[in-house]
Scaffold this motif. Structure first.
Motif, PDB file in Angstrom:
ATOM      1  N   ASP A   1      -0.943  -9.477  -6.263  1.00 18.57           N
ATOM      2  CA  ASP A   1       0.353  -8.797  -6.236  1.00 18.57           C
ATOM      3  C   ASP A   1       0.665  -8.525  -4.771  1.00 18.57           C
ATOM      4  N   ALA A   2       1.671  -9.179  -4.248  1.00 23.54           N
ATOM      5  CA  ALA A   2       1.941  -9.138  -2.803  1.00 23.54           C
ATOM      6  C   ALA A   2       2.790  -7.960  -2.360  1.00 23.54           C
ATOM      7  N   HIS A   3       3.088  -7.024  -3.276  1.00 25.32           N
ATOM      8  CA  HIS A   3       3.963  -5.912  -2.870  1.00 25.32           C
ATOM      9  C   HIS A   3       3.908  -4.795  -3.897  1.00 25.32           C
ATOM     10  N   SER A   4       3.148  -3.747  -3.589  1.00 29.53           N
ATOM     11  CA  SER A   4       3.154  -2.528  -4.397  1.00 29.53           C
ATOM     12  C   SER A   4       2.936  -1.329  -3.487  1.00 29.53           C
ATOM     13  N   HIS A   5       3.395  -0.168  -3.941  1.00 29.52           N
ATOM     14  CA  HIS A   5       3.301   1.070  -3.177  1.00 29.52           C
ATOM     15  C   HIS A   5       2.321   2.026  -3.844  1.00 29.52           C
ATOM     16  N   VAL A   6       1.680   2.858  -3.035  1.00 25.90           N
ATOM     17  CA  VAL A   6       0.821   3.920  -3.567  1.00 25.90           C
ATOM     18  C   VAL A   6       1.081   5.206  -2.787  1.00 25.90           C
ATOM     19  N   TRP A   7       0.895   6.334  -3.474  1.00 26.28           N
ATOM     20  CA  TRP A   7       1.009   7.640  -2.810  1.00 26.28           C
ATOM     21  C   TRP A   7       0.318   8.698  -3.650  1.00 26.28           C
ATOM     22  N   ASP A   8       0.170   9.871  -3.053  1.00 26.30           N
ATOM     23  CA  ASP A   8      -0.537  10.972  -3.699  1.00 26.30           C
ATOM     24  C   ASP A   8       0.201  12.267  -3.363  1.00 26.30           C
ATOM     25  N   GLN A   9      -0.291  13.381  -3.895  1.00 28.67           N
ATOM     26  CA  GLN A   9       0.308  14.671  -3.563  1.00 28.67           C
ATOM     27  C   GLN A   9      -0.668  15.564  -2.806  1.00 28.67           C
ATOM     28  N   ASP A  10      -1.577  14.959  -2.089  1.00 29.86           N
ATOM     29  CA  ASP A  10      -2.469  15.700  -1.206  1.00 29.86           C
ATOM     30  C   ASP A  10      -1.742  15.894   0.119  1.00 29.86           C
ATOM     31  N   PHE A  11      -0.815  16.854   0.147  1.00 27.96           N
ATOM     32  CA  PHE A  11       0.059  16.998   1.302  1.00 27.96           C
ATOM     33  C   PHE A  11      -0.665  17.563   2.521  1.00 27.96           C
TER      34      PHE A  11
ATOM     35  N   VAL B   1      -1.378  -6.344  -2.069  1.00 29.58           N
ATOM     36  CA  VAL B   1      -0.891  -5.975  -0.746  1.00 29.58           C
ATOM     37  C   VAL B   1      -0.128  -4.666  -0.890  1.00 29.58           C
ATOM     38  N   LEU B   2      -0.647  -3.618  -0.266  1.00 32.28           N
ATOM     39  CA  LEU B   2      -0.027  -2.303  -0.323  1.00 32.28           C
ATOM     40  C   LEU B   2       1.052  -2.203   0.749  1.00 32.28           C
ATOM     41  N   ILE B   3       2.213  -1.710   0.351  1.00 33.44           N
ATOM     42  CA  ILE B   3       3.338  -1.559   1.272  1.00 33.44           C
ATOM     43  C   ILE B   3       3.497  -0.077   1.599  1.00 33.44           C
ATOM     44  N   GLN B   4       3.493   0.253   2.882  1.00 34.15           N
ATOM     45  CA  GLN B   4       3.630   1.636   3.307  1.00 34.15           C
ATOM     46  C   GLN B   4       4.820   2.295   2.623  1.00 34.15           C
ATOM     47  N   MET B   5       4.565   3.467   2.029  1.00 31.17           N
ATOM     48  CA  MET B   5       5.621   4.186   1.328  1.00 31.17           C
ATOM     49  C   MET B   5       6.452   4.986   2.307  1.00 31.17           C
ATOM     50  N   SER B   6       7.756   4.979   2.097  1.00 33.63           N
ATOM     51  CA  SER B   6       8.678   5.636   3.024  1.00 33.63           C
ATOM     52  C   SER B   6       8.435   7.133   3.134  1.00 33.63           C
ATOM     53  N   TYR B   7       7.841   7.746   2.112  1.00 29.01           N
ATOM     54  CA  TYR B   7       7.561   9.184   2.186  1.00 29.01           C
ATOM     55  C   TYR B   7       6.736   9.535   3.427  1.00 29.01           C
ATOM     56  N   TYR B   8       5.874   8.611   3.856  1.00 32.02           N
ATOM     57  CA  TYR B   8       4.946   8.891   4.949  1.00 32.02           C
ATOM     58  C   TYR B   8       5.444   8.438   6.313  1.00 32.02           C
ATOM     59  N   GLY B   9       6.593   7.799   6.375  1.00 29.48           N
ATOM     60  CA  GLY B   9       7.113   7.323   7.652  1.00 29.48           C
ATOM     61  C   GLY B   9       6.152   6.374   8.336  1.00 29.48           C
ATOM     62  N   THR B  10       5.880   6.619   9.615  1.00 32.59           N
ATOM     63  CA  THR B  10       4.981   5.746  10.385  1.00 32.59           C
ATOM     64  C   THR B  10       3.530   6.214  10.342  1.00 32.59           C
TER      65      THR B  10
ATOM     66  N   LEU C   1       6.246 -19.224  -1.075  1.00 29.12           N
ATOM     67  CA  LEU C   1       6.671 -18.190  -2.017  1.00 29.12           C
ATOM     68  C   LEU C   1       5.469 -17.398  -2.488  1.00 29.12           C
ATOM     69  N   MET C   2       5.662 -16.098  -2.701  1.00 28.20           N
ATOM     70  CA  MET C   2       4.590 -15.262  -3.248  1.00 28.20           C
ATOM     71  C   MET C   2       5.186 -14.274  -4.238  1.00 28.20           C
ATOM     72  N   TRP C   3       4.459 -14.076  -5.316  1.00 28.66           N
ATOM     73  CA  TRP C   3       4.913 -13.175  -6.380  1.00 28.66           C
ATOM     74  C   TRP C   3       4.474 -11.743  -6.100  1.00 28.66           C
ATOM     75  N   ALA C   4       5.261 -10.777  -6.589  1.00 22.20           N
ATOM     76  CA  ALA C   4       4.893  -9.369  -6.480  1.00 22.20           C
ATOM     77  C   ALA C   4       5.673  -8.565  -7.512  1.00 22.20           C
ATOM     78  N   THR C   5       5.217  -7.335  -7.740  1.00 23.08           N
ATOM     79  CA  THR C   5       5.876  -6.482  -8.743  1.00 23.08           C
ATOM     80  C   THR C   5       6.793  -5.428  -8.153  1.00 23.08           C
ATOM     81  N   ASP C   6       6.476  -4.893  -6.970  1.00 26.00           N
ATOM     82  CA  ASP C   6       7.114  -3.697  -6.440  1.00 26.00           C
ATOM     83  C   ASP C   6       6.779  -2.474  -7.300  1.00 26.00           C
TER      84      ASP C   6
END
Length: 277
Positions: free
Chosen positions: A5-15, A52-61, A228-233
């Motif tokens: 899966d060439a594109h998925s996001h992950v995040w948590d609530q450990d702020f 392939v994990l894609i940086q989530m916008s919640y975390y910025g840079t 071409l590469m497949w992914a789910t988002d």
């Protein structure tokens, strides 16, 4: 090996450990969490063993959450990060992140005019360094930005550019011929690749997503399976449907693909771009 899966996001609530940007609130995070374990619980039953994990916008840079996830499962994950392209040390940051498993960087046009995007030199150091470091550039763009992207591909022939989500063609329900032609025209650049992904958001948005088959056929005819590469988002795919619906279109329903084509799109291309060290 299984699928990628060439594109998925992950995040948590450990702020405390992974703070989110001030412009976001915990209440805005939908779902509240989507951890690597939650992602793999959907992916592995469908034969996907690398992501392939894609940086989530919640975390910025601040790529820490993604980098820590890669460190815990380095054979399973690679990353696409976000950096400040105007920072004086952007090349050093990119090199450091490469050592941590980050193999690409997301860019977006923001409020740039379509015709001038990437033409003012502000991204040049990032684009050049990505080629030197064998890291892809992953534009999240609408089709109107494709001509400008093509010019950047030509100026930086040593850098791979991987367009997210079929350039979002079909968002809003209409697949416009002009947009499809612009995407297919990009195939003139051998360093341009496309993610065949985010079916839940394109066209009718409804499984089995057969309305997207003519679009994917055109893109396949132009780029070939090796670009071409497949992914789910994910998690958006599983929030609006099922993981299996996100893979079955390519795996089961595109009768114009050869077995070799299918193998490339479902894993081979992403393995070459993101997992080859």
């Amino acid at each position: 090996m299984g699928y990628i899966d060439a594109h998925s996001h992950v995040w948590d609530q450990d702020f405390a450990r992974y703070p989110i940007l001030a412009e976001y609130s915990p209440e805005a995070m939908k779902p509240a969490t989507f951890t690597p374990e939650e992602l793999l619980a959907h992916a592995e039953p469908c034969g996907v063993d690398r992501v392939v994990l894609i940086q989530m916008s919640y975390y910025g840079t601040d790529n820490s959450y993604m980098v820590d996830a890669i460190a815990q499962r380095p054979d399973t994950f690679r990353g696409v990060g976000i950096v400040d392209h105007a920072a004086g040390d952007v090349e050093d940051t990119m090199e450091s992140l490469r050592a941590a498993g980050v193999r690409g960087f997301r860019i977006q046009p923001g409020d740039a005019e379509p015709g001038g995007w990437l033409g003012d030199g502000s991204h040049d150091r990032l684009l050049a360094a990505a080629g030197d470091l064998r890291q892809a550039v992953c534009p999240l763009i609408d089709a109107v930005y494709l001509p400008a992207l093509g010019r950047a591909c030509e100026r930086f022939p040593g850098t791979n550019f991987v367009v997210d989500h079929l350039a979002r063609i079909g968002v809003g329900g209409v697949i416009r011929e002009e947009d499809v032609s612009n995407l297919c025209e990009l195939a003139r650049c051998p360093n341009a690749l496309v993610k065949v992904s985010a079916f839940y958001a394109l066209g009718s948005t409804q499984p089995p997503h057969d309305d997207l088959i003519p679009l994917i056929r055109r893109v396949h005819e132009s780029f070939g399976a090796e670009r071409l590469m497949w992914a789910t988002d994910c998690p958006y795919q599983v929030e609006r449907g099922t993981y299996s619906a996100g893979i079955s279109l390519v795996r089961d329903r595109l009768d114009f693909l050869s077995d070799a084509d299918r193998q490339a799109i479902l894993g081979g291309t992403a393995a070459r771009v993101f997992f080859a060290d």
